[in-house]
Write a protein that holds these residues in place. Structure first.
Motif, PDB file in Angstrom:
ATOM      1  N   THR A  25      25.505   4.683 -33.653  1.00 59.58           N
ATOM      2  CA  THR A  25      25.107   5.663 -33.594  1.00 59.58           C
ATOM      3  C   THR A  25      26.290   6.878 -33.924  1.00 59.58           C
ATOM      4  O   THR A  25      27.422   6.544 -33.750  1.00 59.58           O
ATOM      5  CB  THR A  25      24.646   6.382 -32.027  1.00 59.58           C
ATOM      6  N   GLU A  26      26.008   7.903 -34.684  1.00 57.97           N
ATOM      7  CA  GLU A  26      27.108   8.689 -35.026  1.00 57.97           C
ATOM      8  C   GLU A  26      26.579  10.126 -35.249  1.00 57.97           C
ATOM      9  O   GLU A  26      25.325  10.305 -35.554  1.00 57.97           O
ATOM     10  CB  GLU A  26      27.891   8.261 -36.423  1.00 57.97           C
ATOM     11  N   HIS A  27      27.581  11.366 -35.290  1.00 60.53           N
ATOM     12  CA  HIS A  27      27.234  12.443 -35.485  1.00 60.53           C
ATOM     13  C   HIS A  27      27.244  12.694 -36.821  1.00 60.53           C
ATOM     14  O   HIS A  27      28.431  12.551 -37.375  1.00 60.53           O
ATOM     15  CB  HIS A  27      27.901  13.409 -34.253  1.00 60.53           C
ATOM     16  N   TRP A  28      26.414  13.439 -37.393  1.00 59.10           N
ATOM     17  CA  TRP A  28      26.458  13.911 -38.594  1.00 59.10           C
ATOM     18  C   TRP A  28      27.061  15.050 -38.982  1.00 59.10           C
ATOM     19  O   TRP A  28      26.463  16.265 -39.329  1.00 59.10           O
ATOM     20  CB  TRP A  28      24.833  13.670 -39.362  1.00 59.10           C
ATOM     21  N   GLU A  67      17.556   6.803 -37.352  1.00 60.86           N
ATOM     22  CA  GLU A  67      16.750   7.587 -36.646  1.00 60.86           C
ATOM     23  C   GLU A  67      17.434   8.785 -36.014  1.00 60.86           C
ATOM     24  O   GLU A  67      18.699   8.704 -35.601  1.00 60.86           O
ATOM     25  CB  GLU A  67      15.595   7.195 -35.779  1.00 60.86           C
ATOM     26  N   VAL A  68      16.718  10.138 -35.822  1.00 56.82           N
ATOM     27  CA  VAL A  68      17.415  11.100 -35.030  1.00 56.82           C
ATOM     28  C   VAL A  68      17.555  10.860 -33.565  1.00 56.82           C
ATOM     29  O   VAL A  68      16.408  10.614 -32.986  1.00 56.82           O
ATOM     30  CB  VAL A  68      16.795  12.388 -35.315  1.00 56.82           C
ATOM     31  N   VAL A  69      18.680  10.748 -32.854  1.00 53.69           N
ATOM     32  CA  VAL A  69      18.771  10.408 -31.562  1.00 53.69           C
ATOM     33  C   VAL A  69      19.308  11.640 -30.704  1.00 53.69           C
ATOM     34  O   VAL A  69      19.135  11.537 -29.495  1.00 53.69           O
ATOM     35  CB  VAL A  69      19.547   9.232 -31.133  1.00 53.69           C
ATOM     36  N   LYS A  70      19.916  12.796 -31.243  1.00 55.29           N
ATOM     37  CA  LYS A  70      20.108  13.766 -30.630  1.00 55.29           C
ATOM     38  C   LYS A  70      19.835  15.071 -31.649  1.00 55.29           C
ATOM     39  O   LYS A  70      20.365  15.025 -32.792  1.00 55.29           O
ATOM     40  CB  LYS A  70      21.647  13.670 -30.204  1.00 55.29           C
ATOM     41  N   GLU A  71      19.303  16.094 -31.121  1.00 54.63           N
ATOM     42  CA  GLU A  71      18.901  17.386 -31.968  1.00 54.63           C
ATOM     43  C   GLU A  71      20.083  18.188 -31.951  1.00 54.63           C
ATOM     44  O   GLU A  71      21.166  17.984 -31.489  1.00 54.63           O
ATOM     45  CB  GLU A  71      17.602  17.875 -31.274  1.00 54.63           C
ATOM     46  N   GLY A  72      19.838  19.092 -32.854  1.00 58.45           N
ATOM     47  CA  GLY A  72      20.859  20.124 -33.243  1.00 58.45           C
ATOM     48  C   GLY A  72      21.984  20.630 -32.342  1.00 58.45           C
ATOM     49  O   GLY A  72      21.309  21.075 -31.149  1.00 58.45           O
ATOM     50  N   TYR A  73      23.182  20.578 -32.414  1.00 57.42           N
ATOM     51  CA  TYR A  73      23.992  21.047 -31.657  1.00 57.42           C
ATOM     52  C   TYR A  73      25.363  21.308 -32.217  1.00 57.42           C
ATOM     53  O   TYR A  73      25.463  20.921 -33.618  1.00 57.42           O
ATOM     54  CB  TYR A  73      24.374  20.035 -30.310  1.00 57.42           C
ATOM     55  N   PRO A  74      26.259  22.223 -31.781  1.00 55.83           N
ATOM     56  CA  PRO A  74      27.464  22.484 -32.646  1.00 55.83           C
ATOM     57  C   PRO A  74      28.259  21.499 -33.139  1.00 55.83           C
ATOM     58  O   PRO A  74      28.480  20.610 -32.532  1.00 55.83           O
ATOM     59  CB  PRO A  74      28.231  23.475 -31.618  1.00 55.83           C
TER      60      PRO A  74
END
Length: 152
Positions: A25-28, A67-74
């Motif tokens: 998992t990684e932040h985009w 897949e998206v595992v965390k929704e929008g954040y800063p």
DNA sequence: GCCAACGTTGGC
DNA sequence: GCCAACGTTGGC
């Protein structure tokens, strides 16, 4: 569930790099375009499926699914002066840029190349193949999604 | 609010 | 490396 396509340059961050991350998992991070930002902030939901697209490389094309595992954040990389994607105009109290977290699901058995995608009459509405479209994140309809997978 | 200049994207 | 297409910036 919604479907998306996200581009990344494999020499910056490839699907194999994603596989190597903890929990795959990684932040985009690093998206600095308002339209793409809005999609991550407002529309991408946990469980949404995303094509991983390799751009700016020998064979640009779709290489896998996540897949998206965390929704929008800063997007905190915007606050770090040492980061490549630093943006002095993004105030931590009022972040300008957002990101989502994505998790690896699978690699396709082969790269479905941009060239091949462009040849499909079923995909003429796909943003990716439309002239001049440079968005790094774009929506994909369920019909387009299923069709693309049928090419694999 | 217009628009020229500039920077970036990304295929080729 | 080239360059078309597009987004952003900033002067006016």
């Amino acid at each position: 569930m919604n479907y998306w396509l996200m581009k990344s340059e494999p020499n910056e961050f490839s699907i194999d790099d994603l596989i190597k991350q903890p929990a795959q998992t990684e932040h985009w991070d690093g998206v600095r375009n308002y339209q793409a930002r809005n999609m991550m902030r407002d529309e991408m939901k946990i469980g949404d499926r995303v094509f991983f697209y390799h751009s700016n490389c020998d064979v640009p094309g779709i290489v896998g699914i996540m897949e998206v595992v965390k929704e929008g954040y800063p997007d905190f990389t915007a606050f770090d002066p040492d980061d490549k994607h630093f943006d002095p105009k993004s105030d931590p109290k009022q972040p300008r840029w957002m990101m989502v977290d994505v998790k690896f699901i699978k690699k396709l058995s082969r790269t479905i190349s941009l060239k091949e995608l462009k040849q499909q009459p079923e995909l003429t509405e796909l943003s990716l193949v439309r002239r001049g479209n440079r968005l790094s994140i774009m929506p994909v309809t369920k019909q387009q999604w299923d069709f693309i997978l049928s090419l694999e």
